[in-house]
Write a protein that holds these residues in place. Structure first.
Motif, mmCIF file in Angstrom:
data_model
loop_
_atom_site.group_PDB
_atom_site.id
_atom_site.type_symbol
_atom_site.label_atom_id
_atom_site.label_comp_id
_atom_site.label_asym_id
_atom_site.label_seq_id
_atom_site.Cartn_x
_atom_site.Cartn_y
_atom_site.Cartn_z
ATOM 1 N N UNK A 10 31.335 32.447 27.218
ATOM 2 C CA UNK A 10 32.290 32.234 28.308
ATOM 3 C C UNK A 10 33.724 32.258 27.810
ATOM 4 N N UNK A 11 33.945 31.724 26.614
ATOM 5 C CA UNK A 11 35.281 31.688 26.040
ATOM 6 C C UNK A 11 35.727 33.085 25.595
ATOM 7 N N UNK A 12 34.809 33.879 25.070
ATOM 8 C CA UNK A 12 35.128 35.216 24.588
ATOM 9 C C UNK A 12 35.012 36.294 25.657
ATOM 10 N N UNK A 13 34.528 35.923 26.836
ATOM 11 C CA UNK A 13 34.329 36.915 27.894
ATOM 12 C C UNK A 13 35.652 37.564 28.289
ATOM 13 N N UNK A 14 35.617 38.833 28.413
ATOM 14 C CA UNK A 14 36.789 39.602 28.811
ATOM 15 C C UNK A 14 36.966 39.489 30.323
ATOM 16 N N UNK A 15 38.197 39.425 30.820
ATOM 17 C CA UNK A 15 38.398 39.337 32.273
ATOM 18 C C UNK A 15 37.889 40.592 32.972
ATOM 19 N N UNK A 16 37.639 40.449 34.248
ATOM 20 C CA UNK A 16 37.133 41.569 35.027
ATOM 21 C C UNK A 16 38.212 42.645 35.183
ATOM 22 N N UNK A 17 37.809 43.923 35.121
ATOM 23 C CA UNK A 17 38.779 45.003 35.322
ATOM 24 C C UNK A 17 39.157 45.109 36.796
ATOM 25 N N UNK A 18 40.143 45.925 37.072
ATOM 26 C CA UNK A 18 40.590 46.138 38.449
ATOM 27 C C UNK A 18 39.475 46.835 39.230
ATOM 28 N N UNK A 19 39.275 46.476 40.503
ATOM 29 C CA UNK A 19 38.200 47.098 41.287
ATOM 30 C C UNK A 19 38.334 48.613 41.445
ATOM 31 N N UNK A 26 43.661 42.734 33.765
ATOM 32 C CA UNK A 26 44.836 41.988 34.246
ATOM 33 C C UNK A 26 46.014 41.954 33.280
ATOM 34 N N UNK A 27 45.782 42.048 31.995
ATOM 35 C CA UNK A 27 46.895 42.024 31.038
ATOM 36 C C UNK A 27 47.645 43.352 30.973
ATOM 37 N N UNK A 28 47.073 44.397 31.534
ATOM 38 C CA UNK A 28 47.675 45.731 31.530
ATOM 39 C C UNK A 28 48.778 45.796 32.583
ATOM 40 N N UNK A 29 49.958 46.350 32.247
ATOM 41 C CA UNK A 29 51.036 46.449 33.244
ATOM 42 C C UNK A 29 50.683 47.346 34.435
ATOM 43 N N UNK A 30 49.696 48.201 34.288
ATOM 44 C CA UNK A 30 49.293 49.080 35.387
ATOM 45 C C UNK A 30 48.463 48.354 36.443
ATOM 46 N N UNK A 33 50.395 47.955 39.629
ATOM 47 C CA UNK A 33 50.502 49.235 40.336
ATOM 48 C C UNK A 33 49.207 49.538 41.074
ATOM 49 N N UNK A 34 48.083 49.216 40.463
ATOM 50 C CA UNK A 34 46.797 49.436 41.121
ATOM 51 C C UNK A 34 46.607 48.492 42.307
ATOM 52 N N UNK A 35 47.182 47.286 42.219
ATOM 53 C CA UNK A 35 47.135 46.379 43.375
ATOM 54 C C UNK A 35 47.868 46.990 44.564
#
Length: 176
Positions: A10-19, A26-30, A33-35
């Motif tokens: 759970x601690x190492x789990x990567x956040x979910x990508x954009x749908x 989420x850490x990507x500046x794009x 823009x996708x939102x």
């Protein structure tokens, strides 16, 4: 070990990508823009020609997005443009509106269809032909689309200087 393993995962789990794109996190500046693209996409799916046009404009300016995701979104937008443009002649017959509004709608739909056909060749050729015939039936020809949309917020482009004129440089005011 059974208790610690889920905590570490759970601690190492990567956040979910954009749908819309599995390559943007989420850490990507794009991500922002996708939102914006996702919001415009939702409006385009239920809205009319104006919302489809706004969605297409976002995708046209989205060259910094991953090409795989952008290609899929542009293909979907091309289908939306074709579907919306095909309903336009029936809408013009059924809804009373001024001739000027009819021509503006037809011009916008024609420009969208030709722009979509440039991106995905052959995708909107039939639609563009139908819209061209609608314009010709009203005694109009397609007008060239402005290179960039001019809004009230965007300033008019500066007038070109004459060949011999030197540029005017304004100096800041000096306080006494």
């Amino acid at each position: 070990l059974l208790v610690v393993k889920p905590l570490i995962e759970g601690w190492l789990k990567r956040p979910d990508p954009h749908p819309l794109c599995g390559m943007v996190y989420p850490s990507d500046p794009r991500f922002a823009a996708l939102d914006a693209v996702e919001e415009a996409r939702g409006k385009a799916q239920v809205g009319g020609l104006a919302s489809v046009s706004a969605y297409w404009a976002l995708l046209a300016a989205g060259d910094d997005l991953p090409q795989a995701c952008l290609g899929k979104l542009r293909q979907e937008a091309v289908e939306l443009i074709a579907a919306t443009s095909l309903t336009l002649p029936a809408q013009l017959r059924e809804e009373p509106m001024p001739r000027r509004t009819q021509l503006e709608l037809l011009q916008e739909a024609f420009h969208l269809a030709t722009a979509a056909d440039e991106v995905v060749p052959g995708s909107c050729q039939r639609v563009a032909g139908l819209l061209l015939r609608q314009l010709e039936a009203r005694g109009e020809v397609p007008k060239p689309r402005p290179s960039r949309p001019i809004t009230k917020e965007s300033p008019a482009p500066p007038a070109p200087a004459a060949a011999g004129d030197a540029p005017v440089v304004e100096e800041p005011a000096r306080s006494p």
